[in-house]
Write a protein that holds these residues in place. Structure first.
Motif, PDB file in Angstrom:
ATOM      1  N   VAL A  59       0.842  -1.201   0.000  1.00  0.00           N
ATOM      2  CA  VAL A  59       0.000   0.000   0.000  1.00  0.00           C
ATOM      3  C   VAL A  59       0.878   1.252   0.000  1.00  0.00           C
TER       4      VAL A  59
ATOM      5  N   PHE B 146       2.285   1.741  -3.368  1.00  0.00           N
ATOM      6  CA  PHE B 146       1.265   2.241  -4.294  1.00  0.00           C
ATOM      7  C   PHE B 146       1.099   3.743  -4.146  1.00  0.00           C
ATOM      8  N   GLU B 147       1.135   4.196  -2.886  1.00  0.00           N
ATOM      9  CA  GLU B 147       1.048   5.637  -2.661  1.00  0.00           C
ATOM     10  C   GLU B 147       2.247   6.328  -3.302  1.00  0.00           C
TER      11      GLU B 147
ATOM     12  N   PRO C 216      -5.000   3.223  -3.005  1.00  0.00           N
ATOM     13  CA  PRO C 216      -4.134   2.031  -2.992  1.00  0.00           C
ATOM     14  C   PRO C 216      -4.716   0.846  -2.234  1.00  0.00           C
TER      15      PRO C 216
ATOM     16  N   ARG D 107      -6.899  -0.914  -4.591  1.00  0.00           N
ATOM     17  CA  ARG D 107      -6.220  -1.369  -5.802  1.00  0.00           C
ATOM     18  C   ARG D 107      -5.366  -2.611  -5.593  1.00  0.00           C
TER      19      ARG D 107
END
Lengths: 354, 318, 297
Positions: free
Chosen positions: A138, A141-142, A149, A152
């Motif tokens: 996560v 993703f950020e 995120p 996703r």
């Protein structure tokens, strides 16, 4: 440019790589050497089939089964990667050296969620729980700019767009804070606007994470955006190697000149773009002399017979007879169609139309 | 997903309808008089006529068909010509035996095929690969009845390790039951196993060349993790589809395998019903086998859509 | 002079492209050692079947009670069975039965399957989608051996009926295959062009679509022959195929099973022959498939 070897993140020396066919060994890379300093981006440029990808796969130790490194060394932080065992290499891959590929669609496993695939990479190299690994995903993703995120991570690759998938690939590659990222044409399969976003992202992350990048590309636009240093490859050889500013200001090798001239410019007359005639010769039909001689507008008779040495300055070596002392004494080539263009002044070149 | 399931279920019913027509026609359209078969050649014309009337054989064929299907839908498969037992209870008695045989031989097939396919694809060109390919090539050409006889000859008659034939119910003795069923299960399973090995090999070779496998290595996975964690699951998808298509042939193999090893299952029931011209039993057994094949194919489609996340979006392909 | 020389050099290059394609295909087939092996053995079996009366040392149905259950010897190469019949001669005649069953039943399947597949795929529509296709689905969901058994039982035991039953059972495979090929070709330009220029449907199907389906039909038919031989042997094993005293590999196996402890050769020789025949035809069929399309593997 003189440096002690410790300062180099990656040092490649005299790399010779090829494929074992049934009977013989077909050599593709011929004595490739370059250095990547810490925090620097090196771009490797060339047409398809010139050995760029093979170079990057050699560094990763991911050559196909029939491929092999015949000689040369690849030093990562002083440690030679060419004689590492499969197991030792797997500790380096994805951890200290990561790689992203051209096709973000096919490079992700379609039957697993993207989160699972990145968490897997984290868990190979870090002793963390599944939950912690997902937290790391996560976070990544950020970092790479994937919106929402937390949701996703549970997506499958086919549920994302091409640009998002490449961000996923980048997140996966960077999840373990590698010191070196190899990017093999990471933007080629993407739309132009997305390309720019991905390149910006890479530049940003490079600064934030303090890593080096080896960027493989055929696109000089990418070089101007990314490259600190540029390595121009042709038919498995390094033909020119310098910093990106000098390359654009003062390209030396006729091939490099041709590449730069074939970039469309915004200003100026809308004449036909010059292109380099012909294509990279097959490995088993390599000219005995300079490998570019068959396509070179300046080639003299000796060019077809004898291979040029690396000449030029230490900061800007080039593999071409034109810059050696013997050029003036060499015999002009007779009988070719392009021999009327025997002037050695590169600026004066006539565009060769295909 | 739901619409996909509904569509597949609808298709299943249509196919079953056609199966019922085939099974019905087999007995009723083609020449032969069931009444004569029941009563035998010595029967008088009057008794034959009475029986025909009683069985509804004088009704138009369409009427007979709907009567038969109507009964089927209520679970009534009719009575055996031989001793008037309910066909459904005969089936209920035989099905578990055949099920044990199919499950065991399917397990054997998979247990051989997965390692053989994986080794042969990951060690391509080695002696392992050649042996697996040889196994696959000869296995697909080994009819179960020949392999069965060969196994009996080697392991029962010559070596005496296994009983040559027979059956022990699993409720009586689990070990004995498995022991008796092992040779038949091998005889039936080898052919499927060879087929699966062949498919898994080519499917795995294709997957191993794909980009995401390279990604797996690039993130630091070892070969084992790449093959079992990424390649196998992806390459098994086409294998599952094809093995479902093979299921009909597989079930056909049980008939002859049960006959060779003298296992009193569905297959032997079918063969006996043919030899004694006991048509209600024949019809019931064939209907059940077709139903099993259709159901397996349906379940495979569902399983496939679970294993491959890409299917859900497209809603299945037809 | 120079011109003619030029011509003679040019000529082989400009050779009929079909001929050249055939040549490269043949070369590809010959390179495949397994396929060559399969082809040679298949050919030998056909030869044996045709010349059985001259090759067999004994009458295959002649019983000799003074030579019952004899082990293989110079007189009886493969031994004798429980009725004193020569196994070697019976195996040779059995090849006749097996190959005949394979060829004729596949022939029946082709005679029905090809036209149905062509018409069904060309005209599409309700009958194709809801009758023919679902009918093939239904037939394919009944195990081939079971359907063949049931048909053979209803038609009555015997080789001819067995061949008809096997042929019918194999038909849906061909219908599906050919229909699929037709669907792939019917939208192509040359078919559209043919339609536009007013050629009748019949000659479009016959002249333009059928030739394109021949390669896959050949492959499928070869492999189907192997399958048909197995089914025939199974039917004979169960007593529904070839009737005694005529020799058939399947019925010989059935007899031999009872003598595995005392006279295993009765079962082993015909069984081995079934295996050799089936694997040879399969190898040959695989070879033809790779020859026609190396990518189809």
């Amino acid at each position: 440019m003189k440096n002690t070897s410790e300062e180099y993140q990656l040092q490649v020396r005299g790399l010779e790589v090829g494929f074992n066919n049934k009977k013989n060994f077909t050599q593709i890379l011929n004595g490739v050497s370059f250095n990547v300093q810490k925090g620097e981006t090196l771009c490797i440029v060339g047409e398809s089939g010139c050995g760029k990808s093979l170079t990057s796969l050699s560094i990763m130790g991911l050559l196909p089964e029939s491929g092999g490194i015949r000689s040369g060394e690849i030093r990562f932080e002083g440690q030679d990667l060419t004689n590492q065992s499969m197991k030792e290499m797997s500790k380096i891959r994805g951890n200290e050296i990561s790689m992203i590929f051209q096709e973000p669609m096919t490079s992700l496993n379609p039957v697993h969620t993207v989160g699972k695939q990145i968490a897997e990479a984290v868990r190979i190299h870090r002793n963390v729980t599944k939950k912690e690994a997902y937290e790391r995903v996560v976070e990544m993703f950020e970092l790479v700019g994937i919106p929402s995120p937390r949701e996703r991570v549970h997506n499958y690759p086919h549920e994302m767009s091409g640009g998002m998938r490449q961000r996923v690939m980048i997140a996966m590659a960077l999840a373990c804070n590698p010191k070196l990222l190899i990017a093999d044409e990471p933007t080629t399969a993407l739309d132009v606007t997305i390309q720019a976003q991905i390149l910006d992202l890479l530049n940003e992350l490079k600064a934030d994470l303090d890593m080096s990048i080896v960027m493989i590309t055929h696109d000089l636009g990418v070089v101007s955006e990314m490259g600190d240093q540029v390595l121009v490859m042709y038919a498995g050889e390094v033909i020119e190697y310098t910093d990106s500013r000098s390359l654009f200001d003062n390209p030396k090798h006729p091939y490099t000149q041709g590449l730069i001239e074939s970039i469309p410019k915004l200003q100026g007359k809308t004449e036909e773009l010059p292109v380099i005639k012909g294509s990279v010769p097959n490995p088993d039909e390599m000219p005995s002399g300079c490998r570019f001689s068959t396509r070179c507008a300046f080639a003299k008779q000796e060019c077809f017979v004898q291979s040029p040495e690396e000449v030029g300055t230490e900061d800007h070596p080039v593999r071409c007879w034109m810059y050696s002392g013997e050029w003036q004494k060499m015999t002009p080539f007779e009988g070719g169609e392009s021999n009327d263009n025997s002037s050695s002044e590169a600026v004066d070149r006539q565009p060769i139309r295909d | 997903m739901l619409s996909f399931l509904l569509r597949r279920a609808g298709l299943m019913i249509v196919i079953l309808f056609f199966v019922s027509i085939i099974v019905f026609s087999l007995v009723n359209v083609l020449p032969g008089d069931p009444a004569l078969m029941i009563l035998g050649q010595e029967a008088t014309d009057e008794s034959l006529e009475a029986l025909r009337e009683d069985m509804g054989l004088n009704d138009p064929l369409v009427m007979q068909y709907f009567a038969w299907v109507g009964d089927l839908l209520q679970g009534d498969f009719g009575q055996s010509f031989r001793d008037n037992t309910e066909v459904s209870s005969l089936l209920a008695e035989k099905i578990p035996i055949t099920l044990q045989l199919t499950v065991m031989s399917f397990a054997i097939a998979v247990l051989i095929a997965i390692p053989a396919g994986v080794i042969s694809a990951t060690r391509k060109g080695t002696l392992w690969d050649s042996s697996a390919t040889l196994f696959a090539l000869s296995g697909v050409s080994l009819p179960p009845f020949w392999l069965g006889i060969l196994l009996i000859f080697i392991f029962a008659v010559t070596l005496g390790w296994f009983p040559p034939s027979g059956y022990v119910p699993i409720t009586e003795s689990v070990a004995q039951s498995l022991w008796y069923m092992l040779l038949p299960a091998v005889a039936l399973g080898v052919r499927l196993s060879a087929e699966l090995t062949r498919m898994l090999r080519s499917s795995l070779l294709e997957v191993l060349g794909s980009d995401y496998i390279r990604t797996g290595y690039a993130k630091g996975l070892l070969e084992r993790a790449v093959v079992y964690g990424h390649a196998l699951r992806n390459s098994i998808l086409p294998v599952i589809t094809v093995s479902a298509l093979q299921f009909a042939a597989f079930l056909g193999g049980t008939v002859i395998t049960e006959e060779i090893f003298n296992i009193p299952g569905l297959g032997q029931l079918l063969v006996t019903s043919i030899q004694t011209r006991d048509f209600p039993v024949l019809q019931g057994a064939v209907m059940f086998m077709a139903l099993a094949v259709i159901l397996i194919n349906f379940l495979t489609d569902v399983l496939y859509s679970i294993l491959d996340p890409r299917i859900k979006l497209t809603g299945g392909s037809q | 002079m120079e011109q003619s020389q030029n011509l003679s050099v040019q000529k082989p290059k400009a050779q009929n492209p079909r001929l050249r394609m055939l040549k490269t295909m043949l070369e590809r087939l010959l390179q495949n050692k397994l396929a060559v092996f399969g082809g040679v053995v298949t050919f030998l079996l056909i030869f044996t079947a045709i010349f059985a009366p001259w090759l067999a040392p004994h009458d295959p149905t002649e019983q000799n009670y003074s030579a019952v259950l004899q082990a293989p010897s110079i007189e009886y190469w493969f031994g004798t069975d429980n009725l004193g019949r020569d196994i070697f001669s019976r195996v040779i005649y059995g090849a006749q039965v097996s190959l005949q069953a394979g060829l004729i039943s596949v022939g029946i399947a082709l005679i029905i399957g090809v036209p149905v597949g062509l018409i069904s795929g060309y005209y599409r529509g309700f009958i194709d989608e809801y009758i023919i296709m679902r009918m093939t689905d239904a037939m394919l969901s009944i195990p081939a051996l079971v359907l063949a058994l049931a048909l053979a039982a209803v038609l009555g035991a015997g080789l001819t009926n067995a061949m008809i039953a096997i042929g019918l059972v194999l038909t849906p495979n061909f219908v599906r295959l050919i229909r699929g090929e037709v669907l792939a070709h019917r939208e192509k330009e040359y078919v559209e062009a043919g339609k536009a220029s007013g050629i009748s449907d019949f000659s479009i199907i016959l002249k333009h679509i059928l030739p394109n389906t021949i390669a896959p039909i050949m492959v499928q038919a070869t492999l189907a022959i192997a399958a048909a031989i197995i089914v025939e042997a199974s039917l004979s094993y169960l007593g529904l195929g070839t009737q005694p005293p005529n020799p058939s590999w399947g019925s010989m196996l059935a007899t031999g099973q009872g003598y595995l402890d005392s006279a295993p050769w009765i079962a082993l020789f015909p069984g081995a022959l079934i295996f050799i025949t089936v694997i040879s035809i399969n190898l040959f069929g695989d070879g033809i498939r790779d020859m026609l399309d190396p990518k189809m593997k």
